[in-house]
Design a protein around this motif. Sequence first.
Motif, PDB file in Angstrom:
ATOM      1  N   GLY A   3     -18.703  16.289  71.799  1.00 38.81           N
ATOM      2  CA  GLY A   3     -18.432  17.703  72.062  1.00 38.81           C
ATOM      3  C   GLY A   3     -17.087  17.910  72.729  1.00 38.81           C
ATOM      4  O   GLY A   3     -16.330  18.813  72.374  1.00 38.81           O
ATOM      5  N   ILE A   4     -16.752  17.050  73.688  1.00 39.71           N
ATOM      6  CA  ILE A   4     -15.462  17.139  74.387  1.00 39.71           C
ATOM      7  C   ILE A   4     -14.316  16.904  73.412  1.00 39.71           C
ATOM      8  O   ILE A   4     -13.283  17.551  73.474  1.00 39.71           O
ATOM      9  CB  ILE A   4     -15.406  16.121  75.546  1.00 39.71           C
ATOM     10  N   ARG A   5     -14.520  15.984  72.493  1.00 38.19           N
ATOM     11  CA  ARG A   5     -13.469  15.654  71.520  1.00 38.19           C
ATOM     12  C   ARG A   5     -13.416  16.643  70.358  1.00 38.19           C
ATOM     13  O   ARG A   5     -12.604  16.498  69.460  1.00 38.19           O
ATOM     14  CB  ARG A   5     -13.659  14.237  71.004  1.00 38.19           C
ATOM     15  N   GLY A   6     -14.297  17.628  70.367  1.00 40.34           N
ATOM     16  CA  GLY A   6     -14.247  18.686  69.364  1.00 40.34           C
ATOM     17  C   GLY A   6     -14.945  18.379  68.056  1.00 40.34           C
ATOM     18  O   GLY A   6     -14.729  19.067  67.063  1.00 40.34           O
ATOM     19  N   TYR A   7     -15.790  17.362  68.025  1.00 39.56           N
ATOM     20  CA  TYR A   7     -16.496  17.035  66.789  1.00 39.56           C
ATOM     21  C   TYR A   7     -17.730  17.894  66.585  1.00 39.56           C
ATOM     22  O   TYR A   7     -18.178  18.079  65.475  1.00 39.56           O
ATOM     23  CB  TYR A   7     -16.896  15.555  66.759  1.00 39.56           C
ATOM     24  N   MET A  54     -24.626  17.865  66.670  1.00 31.99           N
ATOM     25  CA  MET A  54     -23.939  17.319  67.838  1.00 31.99           C
ATOM     26  C   MET A  54     -23.741  15.806  67.746  1.00 31.99           C
ATOM     27  O   MET A  54     -23.009  15.229  68.538  1.00 31.99           O
ATOM     28  CB  MET A  54     -24.694  17.685  69.110  1.00 31.99           C
ATOM     29  N   ASN A  55     -24.388  15.167  66.781  1.00 29.98           N
ATOM     30  CA  ASN A  55     -24.248  13.729  66.592  1.00 29.98           C
ATOM     31  C   ASN A  55     -23.295  13.388  65.448  1.00 29.98           C
ATOM     32  O   ASN A  55     -23.067  12.218  65.169  1.00 29.98           O
ATOM     33  CB  ASN A  55     -25.614  13.094  66.311  1.00 29.98           C
ATOM     34  N   GLY A  56     -22.745  14.395  64.788  1.00 29.15           N
ATOM     35  CA  GLY A  56     -21.920  14.160  63.610  1.00 29.15           C
ATOM     36  C   GLY A  56     -20.445  14.025  63.899  1.00 29.15           C
ATOM     37  O   GLY A  56     -19.895  14.694  64.771  1.00 29.15           O
ATOM     38  N   ILE A  57     -19.818  13.139  63.154  1.00 33.69           N
ATOM     39  CA  ILE A  57     -18.366  12.967  63.183  1.00 33.69           C
ATOM     40  C   ILE A  57     -17.876  13.141  61.751  1.00 33.69           C
ATOM     41  O   ILE A  57     -18.187  12.322  60.882  1.00 33.69           O
ATOM     42  CB  ILE A  57     -17.960  11.574  63.699  1.00 33.69           C
ATOM     43  N   PRO A  58     -17.123  14.211  61.495  1.00 35.54           N
ATOM     44  CA  PRO A  58     -16.622  14.407  60.129  1.00 35.54           C
ATOM     45  C   PRO A  58     -15.494  13.428  59.809  1.00 35.54           C
ATOM     46  O   PRO A  58     -14.740  13.008  60.687  1.00 35.54           O
ATOM     47  CB  PRO A  58     -16.108  15.845  60.146  1.00 35.54           C
ATOM     48  N   ILE A  59     -15.412  13.083  58.536  1.00 30.17           N
ATOM     49  CA  ILE A  59     -14.354  12.196  58.063  1.00 30.17           C
ATOM     50  C   ILE A  59     -14.007  12.613  56.639  1.00 30.17           C
ATOM     51  O   ILE A  59     -14.854  13.146  55.921  1.00 30.17           O
ATOM     52  CB  ILE A  59     -14.804  10.715  58.129  1.00 30.17           C
ATOM     53  N   ASP A 100     -24.826   9.578  76.756  1.00 32.26           N
ATOM     54  CA  ASP A 100     -25.168  10.526  75.697  1.00 32.26           C
ATOM     55  C   ASP A 100     -23.923  10.793  74.855  1.00 32.26           C
ATOM     56  O   ASP A 100     -22.989  11.459  75.311  1.00 32.26           O
ATOM     57  CB  ASP A 100     -25.701  11.827  76.287  1.00 32.26           C
ATOM     58  N   VAL A 101     -23.906  10.265  73.636  1.00 37.78           N
ATOM     59  CA  VAL A 101     -22.734  10.390  72.767  1.00 37.78           C
ATOM     60  C   VAL A 101     -22.394  11.844  72.468  1.00 37.78           C
ATOM     61  O   VAL A 101     -21.242  12.181  72.214  1.00 37.78           O
ATOM     62  CB  VAL A 101     -22.912   9.609  71.446  1.00 37.78           C
ATOM     63  N   ARG A 102     -23.378  12.723  72.530  1.00 40.57           N
ATOM     64  CA  ARG A 102     -23.146  14.127  72.199  1.00 40.57           C
ATOM     65  C   ARG A 102     -22.175  14.783  73.168  1.00 40.57           C
ATOM     66  O   ARG A 102     -21.415  15.668  72.788  1.00 40.57           O
ATOM     67  CB  ARG A 102     -24.474  14.878  72.148  1.00 40.57           C
ATOM     68  N   HIS A 103     -22.164  14.333  74.416  1.00 45.71           N
ATOM     69  CA  HIS A 103     -21.211  14.884  75.388  1.00 45.71           C
ATOM     70  C   HIS A 103     -19.782  14.509  75.011  1.00 45.71           C
ATOM     71  O   HIS A 103     -18.885  15.351  75.021  1.00 45.71           O
ATOM     72  CB  HIS A 103     -21.524  14.395  76.800  1.00 45.71           C
ATOM     73  N   VAL A 104     -19.561  13.260  74.679  1.00 51.98           N
ATOM     74  CA  VAL A 104     -18.220  12.801  74.311  1.00 51.98           C
ATOM     75  C   VAL A 104     -17.776  13.456  73.009  1.00 51.98           C
ATOM     76  O   VAL A 104     -16.645  13.924  72.892  1.00 51.98           O
ATOM     77  CB  VAL A 104     -18.179  11.260  74.187  1.00 51.98           C
ATOM     78  N   PRO A 155     -11.011   4.281  68.433  1.00 51.65           N
ATOM     79  CA  PRO A 155     -10.979   4.642  69.859  1.00 51.65           C
ATOM     80  C   PRO A 155     -12.142   5.558  70.264  1.00 51.65           C
ATOM     81  O   PRO A 155     -12.711   5.406  71.345  1.00 51.65           O
ATOM     82  CB  PRO A 155      -9.636   5.356  70.026  1.00 51.65           C
ATOM     83  N   VAL A 156     -12.493   6.485  69.394  1.00 51.78           N
ATOM     84  CA  VAL A 156     -13.627   7.378  69.680  1.00 51.78           C
ATOM     85  C   VAL A 156     -14.917   6.574  69.723  1.00 51.78           C
ATOM     86  O   VAL A 156     -15.715   6.691  70.663  1.00 51.78           O
ATOM     87  CB  VAL A 156     -13.737   8.497  68.614  1.00 51.78           C
ATOM     88  N   LEU A 157     -15.129   5.748  68.711  1.00 49.92           N
ATOM     89  CA  LEU A 157     -16.354   4.949  68.660  1.00 49.92           C
ATOM     90  C   LEU A 157     -16.442   3.997  69.846  1.00 49.92           C
ATOM     91  O   LEU A 157     -17.515   3.802  70.416  1.00 49.92           O
ATOM     92  CB  LEU A 157     -16.430   4.184  67.340  1.00 49.92           C
ATOM     93  N   ASP A 158     -15.326   3.423  70.229  1.00 55.48           N
ATOM     94  CA  ASP A 158     -15.318   2.531  71.386  1.00 55.48           C
ATOM     95  C   ASP A 158     -15.691   3.285  72.657  1.00 55.48           C
ATOM     96  O   ASP A 158     -16.431   2.773  73.497  1.00 55.48           O
ATOM     97  CB  ASP A 158     -13.953   1.873  71.534  1.00 55.48           C
ATOM     98  N   SER A 159     -15.219   4.511  72.802  1.00 54.39           N
ATOM     99  CA  SER A 159     -15.529   5.284  74.007  1.00 54.39           C
ATOM    100  C   SER A 159     -17.011   5.642  74.093  1.00 54.39           C
ATOM    101  O   SER A 159     -17.536   5.837  75.189  1.00 54.39           O
ATOM    102  CB  SER A 159     -14.678   6.554  74.066  1.00 54.39           C
ATOM    103  N   LEU A 160     -17.695   5.702  72.964  1.00 48.41           N
ATOM    104  CA  LEU A 160     -19.110   6.074  72.969  1.00 48.41           C
ATOM    105  C   LEU A 160     -19.989   5.026  73.645  1.00 48.41           C
ATOM    106  O   LEU A 160     -21.053   5.348  74.159  1.00 48.41           O
ATOM    107  CB  LEU A 160     -19.602   6.315  71.538  1.00 48.41           C
ATOM    108  N   ARG A 161     -19.539   3.793  73.679  1.00 47.04           N
ATOM    109  CA  ARG A 161     -20.378   2.751  74.286  1.00 47.04           C
ATOM    110  C   ARG A 161     -20.459   2.873  75.799  1.00 47.04           C
ATOM    111  O   ARG A 161     -21.311   2.268  76.432  1.00 47.04           O
ATOM    112  CB  ARG A 161     -19.903   1.365  73.879  1.00 47.04           C
TER     113      ARG A 161
END
Length: 81
Positions: free
Chosen positions: A76-80, A38-43, A70-74, A60-66
Amino acid sequence: MHAAAERLVHEGPVRHRADLARVCLIDNSPVSYNVNEMNGIPIEGWTNDPSDQALLDLLPVLDSLRFTSDVRHVLGIRGYS
């Protein structure tokens, strides 16, 4: 040894536990974040291409995490996750 000083002595390595609500891992291999998916972002893997924009595309994704507790919610919503 004085009793107060004795209590301050710690045997063995000190381990710090990361607050996983505030941690994300960007990697081209899902195995790297397999334990905490749940903490991973594939690239995509970097291939020495100077025009590669993959990390910039994640800004933009990384900026929204600040702004989240809980980064895991964001993620998850973004499908990562």
